[in-house]
Design an enzyme around this catalytic site. Sequence first.
Site, PDB file in Angstrom:
ATOM      1  N   SER A  82     -29.764 -30.103 -24.738  1.00  0.00           N
ATOM      2  CA  SER A  82     -30.922 -29.645 -23.952  1.00  0.00           C
ATOM      3  C   SER A  82     -32.135 -30.483 -24.338  1.00  0.00           C
ATOM      4  O   SER A  82     -32.144 -31.123 -25.404  1.00  0.00           O
ATOM      5  CB  SER A  82     -31.191 -28.174 -24.278  1.00  0.00           C
ATOM      6  N   TYR A 104     -32.402 -20.145 -28.635  1.00  0.00           N
ATOM      7  CA  TYR A 104     -31.906 -21.241 -27.786  1.00  0.00           C
ATOM      8  C   TYR A 104     -32.291 -22.585 -28.407  1.00  0.00           C
ATOM      9  O   TYR A 104     -31.463 -23.497 -28.520  1.00  0.00           O
ATOM     10  CB  TYR A 104     -32.492 -21.096 -26.382  1.00  0.00           C
TER      11      TYR A 104
HETATM   12  P1  NAP Z   1     -25.579 -21.016 -15.931  1.00  0.00           P
HETATM   13  O1  NAP Z   1     -25.487 -21.253 -14.462  1.00  0.00           O
HETATM   14  O2  NAP Z   1     -26.184 -19.765 -16.444  1.00  0.00           O
HETATM   15  O3  NAP Z   1     -24.152 -21.259 -16.581  1.00  0.00           O
HETATM   16  C1  NAP Z   1     -23.851 -20.921 -17.918  1.00  0.00           C
HETATM   17  C2  NAP Z   1     -22.352 -20.817 -18.043  1.00  0.00           C
HETATM   18  O4  NAP Z   1     -22.024 -20.355 -19.356  1.00  0.00           O
HETATM   19  C3  NAP Z   1     -21.773 -19.811 -17.053  1.00  0.00           C
HETATM   20  O5  NAP Z   1     -20.530 -20.247 -16.617  1.00  0.00           O
HETATM   21  C4  NAP Z   1     -21.655 -18.591 -17.929  1.00  0.00           C
HETATM   22  O6  NAP Z   1     -20.734 -17.622 -17.451  1.00  0.00           O
HETATM   23  C5  NAP Z   1     -21.164 -19.233 -19.203  1.00  0.00           C
HETATM   24  N1  NAP Z   1     -21.189 -18.286 -20.287  1.00  0.00           N
HETATM   25  C6  NAP Z   1     -22.223 -17.525 -20.713  1.00  0.00           C
HETATM   26  N2  NAP Z   1     -21.817 -16.692 -21.681  1.00  0.00           N
HETATM   27  C7  NAP Z   1     -20.487 -16.917 -21.861  1.00  0.00           C
HETATM   28  C8  NAP Z   1     -19.499 -16.361 -22.706  1.00  0.00           C
HETATM   29  N3  NAP Z   1     -19.768 -15.370 -23.540  1.00  0.00           N
HETATM   30  N4  NAP Z   1     -18.241 -16.857 -22.630  1.00  0.00           N
HETATM   31  C9  NAP Z   1     -17.955 -17.845 -21.765  1.00  0.00           C
HETATM   32  N5  NAP Z   1     -18.831 -18.391 -20.932  1.00  0.00           N
HETATM   33  C10 NAP Z   1     -20.087 -17.934 -20.988  1.00  0.00           C
HETATM   34  O7  NAP Z   1     -26.463 -22.158 -16.568  1.00  0.00           O
HETATM   35  P2  NAP Z   1     -26.329 -23.745 -16.563  1.00  0.00           P
HETATM   36  O8  NAP Z   1     -27.686 -24.257 -16.354  1.00  0.00           O
HETATM   37  O9  NAP Z   1     -25.231 -24.222 -15.676  1.00  0.00           O
HETATM   38  O10 NAP Z   1     -25.959 -23.974 -18.101  1.00  0.00           O
HETATM   39  C11 NAP Z   1     -24.872 -24.756 -18.544  1.00  0.00           C
HETATM   40  C12 NAP Z   1     -25.246 -25.407 -19.869  1.00  0.00           C
HETATM   41  O11 NAP Z   1     -26.320 -26.329 -19.646  1.00  0.00           O
HETATM   42  C13 NAP Z   1     -25.728 -24.429 -20.929  1.00  0.00           C
HETATM   43  O12 NAP Z   1     -25.232 -24.812 -22.196  1.00  0.00           O
HETATM   44  C14 NAP Z   1     -27.238 -24.608 -20.875  1.00  0.00           C
HETATM   45  O13 NAP Z   1     -27.862 -24.260 -22.088  1.00  0.00           O
HETATM   46  C15 NAP Z   1     -27.331 -26.070 -20.594  1.00  0.00           C
HETATM   47  N6  NAP Z   1     -28.619 -26.537 -20.068  1.00  0.00           N
HETATM   48  C16 NAP Z   1     -29.059 -26.154 -18.836  1.00  0.00           C
HETATM   49  C17 NAP Z   1     -30.285 -26.635 -18.381  1.00  0.00           C
HETATM   50  C18 NAP Z   1     -30.834 -26.285 -17.043  1.00  0.00           C
HETATM   51  O14 NAP Z   1     -31.946 -26.725 -16.719  1.00  0.00           O
HETATM   52  N7  NAP Z   1     -30.139 -25.539 -16.194  1.00  0.00           N
HETATM   53  C19 NAP Z   1     -31.042 -27.472 -19.184  1.00  0.00           C
HETATM   54  C20 NAP Z   1     -30.568 -27.825 -20.430  1.00  0.00           C
HETATM   55  C21 NAP Z   1     -29.352 -27.365 -20.867  1.00  0.00           C
HETATM   56  P3  NAP Z   1     -21.289 -16.425 -16.509  1.00  0.00           P
HETATM   57  O15 NAP Z   1     -21.532 -17.019 -15.177  1.00  0.00           O
HETATM   58  O16 NAP Z   1     -20.177 -15.431 -16.552  1.00  0.00           O
HETATM   59  O17 NAP Z   1     -22.565 -15.921 -17.143  1.00  0.00           O
END
Ligand code: NAP
Length: 247
Positions: free
Chosen positions: A139, A152
């Site tokens: 991140s 986080y």
């Molecule tokens: P998201 O749409 O909220 O996706 C997060 C994923 O993690 C979902 O598939 C979620 O499942 C899963 N997850 C959460 N808790 C879990 C658990 N206990 N066991 C298994 N899976 C679990 O967010 P995203 O933006 O795509 O995030 C993906 C990654 O990118 C994360 O590591 C996040 O920190 C990172 N990231 C995102 C951004 C951004 O701007 N979006 C920026 C930097 C880093 P559910 O759908 O069931 O909750």
Amino acid sequence: MSVFSLNGQRAVVTGANTGIGQAIAVGLAEAGAHVIAAGRRSCAETVAAIHAVGGSAEECVMDLADPAAGAAVLSQLGDLDILVNNAGIIRREDSVNYSEADWDDVMDVNLKAVFVLSQAFAKQALARGAAGRIVNIASLLSFQGGIRVPAYTASKHGVAGLTKIFANEWAAQNINANAVAPGYIATNNTEALRNDPQRAADILGRIPAGRWGDPTDIAGAVTFLCTPAAKYITGTILNVDGGWLAR
Ligand code: NAP
């Protein structure tokens, strides 16, 4: 075969039911990998999207709220070539009021699970003398402090550190470990920010590219790091942020 091909590779992507994980799963499959889409709930939509582009995929239930249980599931998936630790959660609260429960929940999914899944993956690859690729999703908060997200930020700084120690310990055995650090990407994770007009405007105003990122922007970088073209890249954290950190 092209150095950008993943034909014959078996890849696991965690949190593959939605957002960035779903895009990564599709990207790896488009490059030729067989993808195991892992989620705490069904990844049927992701599997269907992969089949729709002629790719190969299956789904697997893996709840990383219990990291050791998740690692046990991973160990039952057969020979694996690629692990993408994408699953992550965020809980927002002032640091002064941050609860221990939120701290533990975030650290378990975002950091402990990355460690134990990578350990299980590496054990299996080392035992059969096979090469492997680990890509962790870091991140901007692997480098910056953020606001109201202490767990986080701590977890994502930890992910950067784990990426480097894995690279150091396993490079000689051809297991590469890298991370991709997304900027601001439009997913569930950032919905609260995008719904806050002031924060949304402040963020957009600082992104040199002039737009929020799309999950496919991350998928391209992750896929590249898994291909033979990236075989001498290990221990790196690749920022995919529209220029945010350059500013
Ligand atoms: P998201 O749409 O909220 O996706 C997060 C994923 O993690 C979902 O598939 C979620 O499942 C899963 N997850 C959460 N808790 C879990 C658990 N206990 N066991 C298994 N899976 C679990 O967010 P995203 O933006 O795509 O995030 C993906 C990654 O990118 C994360 O590591 C996040 O920190 C990172 N990231 C995102 C951004 C951004 O701007 N979006 C920026 C930097 C880093 P559910 O759908 O069931 O909750």
